[in-house]
Design a protein around this motif. Structure first.
Motif, PDB file in Angstrom:
ATOM      1  N   ASP A 186      11.289  -3.383  -1.333  1.00  0.00           N
ATOM      2  CA  ASP A 186       9.948  -3.059  -0.840  1.00  0.00           C
ATOM      3  C   ASP A 186       9.919  -2.741   0.653  1.00  0.00           C
ATOM      4  O   ASP A 186       8.946  -2.164   1.142  1.00  0.00           O
ATOM      5  N   ASP A 218       1.335  -3.773  -6.259  1.00  0.00           N
ATOM      6  CA  ASP A 218       1.362  -4.869  -5.310  1.00  0.00           C
ATOM      7  C   ASP A 218       1.975  -6.091  -6.002  1.00  0.00           C
ATOM      8  O   ASP A 218       2.303  -6.076  -7.191  1.00  0.00           O
ATOM      9  N   VAL A 233       6.705  -1.377   2.729  1.00  0.00           N
ATOM     10  CA  VAL A 233       5.881  -2.367   3.429  1.00  0.00           C
ATOM     11  C   VAL A 233       5.778  -2.009   4.905  1.00  0.00           C
ATOM     12  O   VAL A 233       4.725  -2.181   5.533  1.00  0.00           O
ATOM     13  N   LEU A 256       2.309   0.959  -3.228  1.00  0.00           N
ATOM     14  CA  LEU A 256       1.785  -0.347  -2.843  1.00  0.00           C
ATOM     15  C   LEU A 256       0.274  -0.281  -2.785  1.00  0.00           C
ATOM     16  O   LEU A 256      -0.306   0.746  -2.451  1.00  0.00           O
ATOM     17  N   TYR A 269      -0.307  -5.559   0.272  1.00  0.00           N
ATOM     18  CA  TYR A 269       1.007  -5.819  -0.319  1.00  0.00           C
ATOM     19  C   TYR A 269       0.976  -6.935  -1.357  1.00  0.00           C
ATOM     20  O   TYR A 269       1.487  -6.792  -2.465  1.00  0.00           O
TER      21      TYR A 269
END
Length: 456
Positions: free
Chosen positions: A110, A249, A114, A229, A155
């Protein structure tokens, strides 16, 4: 001040005075106290616990969860969460099983997405802060707090929950279990109440997500942005998704995972884990933004180089400046453990010490990261030190379960600030963190980059 001389001069049976001096020293000049302890009394027994200050000894404590458990704060944390949680347990029954689960849903891959989410959120919040038109703004309240919360919304999946609630609840919760050494009942009760409020709000989000997955009326599973996300917006985005699109998410992943029935991983367990992740993130991320900027600001040469790297867009080189800054001001300077059996610490060395069962042991990250026998010139600001020399995200069985996300969120939140040259702590106020009577920094004034007196 010669801390040990002053401490030893107090009669051994005058526990309140010894404890008072110890706490004064930790507040007034923690670094000096730790330096003296490393040199003269590296394993230091006090009425509040055994301070372990050398780098290898701290690692030894944190590498033996079967001997040094989280029993000091684990029960309080579970009171606050209302359920078992990975940080509050040792062993296979909860800790290792759910740590593996956490690594699955808080996936390492991720990180690039992110970081992109963090950059977008941070820029929007900074724009809001500067647009208010004042010459200064509060880096914590006007930037770090809302930015950290909006990243959590996007997130982790706290869609539909106001960012002030996310921040306020987690502050009360962390205060209750992590920084309440006297076990003040009022602080504990406030943390439990905050945990219940957050649990109930997350239960509503989970119910809406379940309804949407079943095709029944509901607000939807959360807006998915282009990189997969959940999107975050202003004051806690309402759930909602375009038909046929699925949010990725963390909560969405948790709801998709199917585990064997014997794990009893129902929606209550999902709730407890999601709230637990937030509780370990929100206050710490908020604090780290301010303390990293502070540590760079008091080193003008390091600040200038960090700004240059921020603009060049080389994350690895820039991030090293943030982690080195946080080494000087870690958000967890000391982590407590409960020794459940007699243990010989640092066996075979001159500091060999038997730690009796039932002792509280204080593993001092803030000291270990300045151990002169392990780190080269620890007092110097040197980005790029070996990873084992930086314990900001913990070590061992209970290191940060969300470290992959944290490793990009924290530096990117700082990077977005440094990309705006006009945003600086006020001259002479570089160290002026205001805790406002709490255990966490609450205010840090910076210039907005606007010409003085210009409110247009």
């Amino acid at each position: 001040m010669d801390f040990l001389a002053a401490y030893d001069a107090i009669p051994e049976d005058d526990v309140p005075q010894r404890v008072s001096l110890l706490r004064q020293g930790m507040v007034a000049d923690k670094a000096a106290v730790f330096a003296q302890l490393r040199a003269q009394r590296p394993v230091f027994s006090t009425p509040v616990g055994v301070f372990v200050t050398r780098h290898p000894d701290v690692l030894e404590v944190l590498s033996a969860p079967g001997t040094f458990t989280v029993g000091v704060f684990g029960p309080a944390l579970e009171d606050v969460l209302g359920a078992p949680f990975v940080l509050a347990r040792d062993g296979a029954d909860v800790h290792w099983r759910e740590r593996g689960y956490g690594q699955l849903v808080l996936a390492a891959e991720d990180a690039p997405r992110v970081r992109e989410l963090t950059a977008s959120v941070a820029d929007a919040v900074l724009d809001e802060a500067v647009a208010r038109g004042a010459d200064t703004f509060d880096l914590i309240q006007d930037y770090a707090r809302p930015a950290a919360a909006r990243v959590a919304i996007g997130y982790l999946g706290f869609t539909g929950i106001d960012e002030d609630i996310l921040h306020g609840c987690t502050r009360a919760m962390q205060w209750a279990f992590a920084v309440n050494p006297e076990r003040d009942p009022g602080i504990h009760a406030a943390g439990v109440a905050a945990g219940r409020e957050l649990h109930d709000r997350v239960a509503e989000v989970i119910a809406r997500r379940r309804e949407a997955a079943d095709g029944t009326p509901g607000d939807g599973p959360g807006v998915a942005d282009g990189d997969g996300l959940g999107a975050a917006s202003g004051r806690g985005a309402a759930d909602g998704a375009a038909p046929g699109r699925v949010s990725d998410d963390v909560l969405a992943r948790m709801l998709r995972i199917s585990l064997p029935a014997e794990y009893a991983f129902d929606d209550e367990r999902i709730n407890a884990n999601l709230v637990g992740y937030l509780t370990g993130y929100q206050q710490n991320a908020t604090q780290c933004v301010a303390t990293a900027v502070k540590e760079l600001a008091v080193r003008p040469q390091a600040l200038a180089e960090a700004r240059r790297l921020a603009a060049e867009g080389d994350p690895a080189r820039f991030d090293a400046f943030v982690w080195e800054a946080l080494r000087f001001h870690p958000f967890v300077p000391v982590t407590p453990r409960l020794c459940v059996r007699d243990h010989t610490l640092a066996a075979g060395t001159p500091r060999q010490t038997v730690i009796p069962a039932k002792s509280v042991v204080l593993a001092c990250f803030a000291s270990a990261m300045f151990d002169e026998e392990v780190l080269d010139a620890p007092a110097e600001f040197r980005p790029g030190r070996p990873p084992a020399h930086n314990l900001v995200l913990g070590y061992g069985a209970h290191d940060c379960v969300g470290r992959y996300a944290a490793s990009v969120i924290l530096p990117e939140l700082v990077r977005r600030v440094l990309l705006r040259p006009g945003i600086l702590p006020l001259p002479g106020g570089e160290r002026e963190l205001d805790y406002a009577g709490t255990p966490f920094p609450q205010h840090y004034t910076v210039s907005s980059g606007r010409p003085a007196g210009n409110a247009t």
